[in-house]
Design a protein around this motif. Structure first.
Motif, short mmCIF file in Angstrom:
data_model
loop_
_atom_site.label_atom_id
_atom_site.label_comp_id
_atom_site.label_asym_id
_atom_site.label_seq_id
_atom_site.Cartn_x
_atom_site.Cartn_y
_atom_site.Cartn_z
N VAL A 33 -3.41 -16.49 17.87
CA VAL A 33 -4.83 -16.29 18.15
C VAL A 33 -5.07 -14.88 18.68
CG1 VAL A 33 -6.64 -16.93 19.82
CG2 VAL A 33 -5.45 -18.70 18.53
N ARG A 35 -8.20 -13.15 20.78
CA ARG A 35 -9.41 -13.55 21.46
C ARG A 35 -9.92 -12.41 22.34
NH1 ARG A 35 -5.68 -17.71 24.90
NH2 ARG A 35 -4.88 -16.22 26.44
N GLY A 45 -14.65 -15.19 23.10
CA GLY A 45 -14.35 -16.07 21.99
C GLY A 45 -13.09 -15.72 21.22
N VAL A 46 -12.84 -16.54 20.20
CA VAL A 46 -11.71 -16.39 19.30
C VAL A 46 -12.16 -15.63 18.07
CG1 VAL A 46 -10.04 -17.61 17.85
CG2 VAL A 46 -10.58 -18.48 20.14
N SER A 49 -7.42 -16.36 13.86
CA SER A 49 -6.34 -17.32 14.10
C SER A 49 -5.53 -17.49 12.83
CB SER A 49 -6.90 -18.67 14.56
OG SER A 49 -7.69 -19.27 13.54
N ILE A 60 -6.25 -25.23 19.38
CA ILE A 60 -7.64 -25.41 19.79
C ILE A 60 -7.72 -25.89 21.24
CG2 ILE A 60 -9.70 -26.83 19.42
CD1 ILE A 60 -8.97 -26.80 16.40
N GLN A 63 -7.02 -23.05 23.67
CA GLN A 63 -8.12 -22.11 23.85
C GLN A 63 -9.23 -22.70 24.72
OE1 GLN A 63 -7.33 -19.03 22.93
NE2 GLN A 63 -5.49 -20.13 22.27
N GLU A 75 -17.06 -18.81 22.00
CA GLU A 75 -17.32 -19.03 20.58
C GLU A 75 -16.01 -18.91 19.80
OE1 GLU A 75 -19.31 -16.43 16.93
OE2 GLU A 75 -20.29 -16.40 18.91
N TRP A 76 -15.83 -19.83 18.87
CA TRP A 76 -14.75 -19.69 17.89
C TRP A 76 -15.44 -19.18 16.63
CZ3 TRP A 76 -9.62 -22.10 18.59
CH2 TRP A 76 -8.75 -21.82 17.52
N LEU A 78 -15.63 -18.75 13.17
CA LEU A 78 -14.93 -19.38 12.05
C LEU A 78 -15.37 -18.75 10.73
CD1 LEU A 78 -13.17 -21.75 10.94
CD2 LEU A 78 -15.30 -23.09 10.88
N LEU A 91 -12.57 -28.39 14.89
CA LEU A 91 -13.33 -27.79 15.99
C LEU A 91 -14.44 -28.73 16.44
CD1 LEU A 91 -13.52 -24.11 14.70
CD2 LEU A 91 -12.27 -24.89 16.72
#
Length: 258
Positions: A33, A35, A45-46, A49, A60, A63, A75-76, A78, A91
């Motif tokens: 990851v 971040r 956030g991320v 990944s 997940i 994190q 925030e991830w 994506l 998620l």
């Protein structure tokens, strides 16, 4: 444009090789990851990944524990090509809520109309001080119907600490702010990011958005950036396609916390 090659370059420059987006923020690389951790007003956030079906749920959970332990909502970010293919569902099962999907679009700065100035009666002003930032935030709140407190904080901090990495522009009709946009210049990469382009409803459809894209393209090219990048909403995507932007993948903000 070789879409696969440009997307791979974007992933390397802007995600795996990410740099902090403001003072007080830091990038951390933890296993699979990448971040960012910042203060409560910054972006947490991320960014990237490299997961598979065997590792995704564990990472997940890690994190979530990390960011909540630091007292941060996060925030991830994506992307449509991220793996595993069911990452969005994983998620959601972990408690993330997905915001509306956007499209990652890229264009070459050289491909933008070099002489596309503002429409008649409109002039552009670059925001370089608190008064200018207030104009940007005023447009943001009217155009998007959202609170601009966090945007004001981030812009002021960035302009104070590293003004060469952000360009914020306001379109004025006389003294009235009617549109605004900003651009982030990330040193050492090929990409200039276009953000926050919005026009007050009564002034839409007059070519202001297009002129702001061209204006920022000229600035980016002058600084040596080859590509413009934008996370496009469904409203802006058709305009950007007409301007020569290419859709590379989708991006969905997945939010965790209050």
């Amino acid at each position: 444009m070789d879409h696969a090659a440009v997307l791979a370059r974007y992933d390397q420059d802007m995600r795996r090789g990410a740099r902090p987006d403001g003072p007080g923020a830091r990038i951390e690389r933890s296993g699979a990851v990448v971040r960012q951790i910042a203060d409560a007003q910054g972006w947490n956030g991320v960014l990237w990944s490299a997961l598979d079906a065997a590792t995704a749920d564990r990472v997940i959970s890690e994190q979530i524990a990390y960011f909540t332990g630091a007292g941060r909502d996060f925030e991830w970010k994506l992307y449509g090509h991220d793996r595993p293919v069911d990452l969005a569902a994983r998620l959601a099962a972990a408690g993330f809520r997905a915001e509306p999907e956007e499209t990652l679009m890229v264009a070459e700065t050289a491909g933008q109309v070099p002489d596309a100035g503002p429409p008649a009666g409109i002039h552009f002003v670059q925001a370089t001080d608190p008064a200018g930032v207030d104009l940007v935030v005023d447009v943001h709140e009217k155009a998007f119907g959202t609170d601009g407190t966090r945007l004001r904080h981030r812009l002021l901090a960035r302009l104070a600490a590293d003004p060469g990495t952000v360009v914020a522009v306001v379109a004025l009709a006389g003294d009235e702010p009617v549109s605004a946009a900003r651009m982030e210049l990330v040193p050492g990469t090929s990409f200039a990011g276009l953000w926050g382009g919005g026009t007050v409803e009564a002034w839409r459809g007059r070519g202001i958005y297009r002129a702001l894209v061209a204006h920022r393209a000229r600035v980016a090219a002058a600084h040596g950036y080859r590509y413009l990048q934008v996370d496009a909403s469904p409203m802006s995507r058709p305009i950007l396609e007409r301007l020569g932007f290419h859709a590379l993948t989708t991006t969905t903000p997945c939010l965790y916390g209050s």
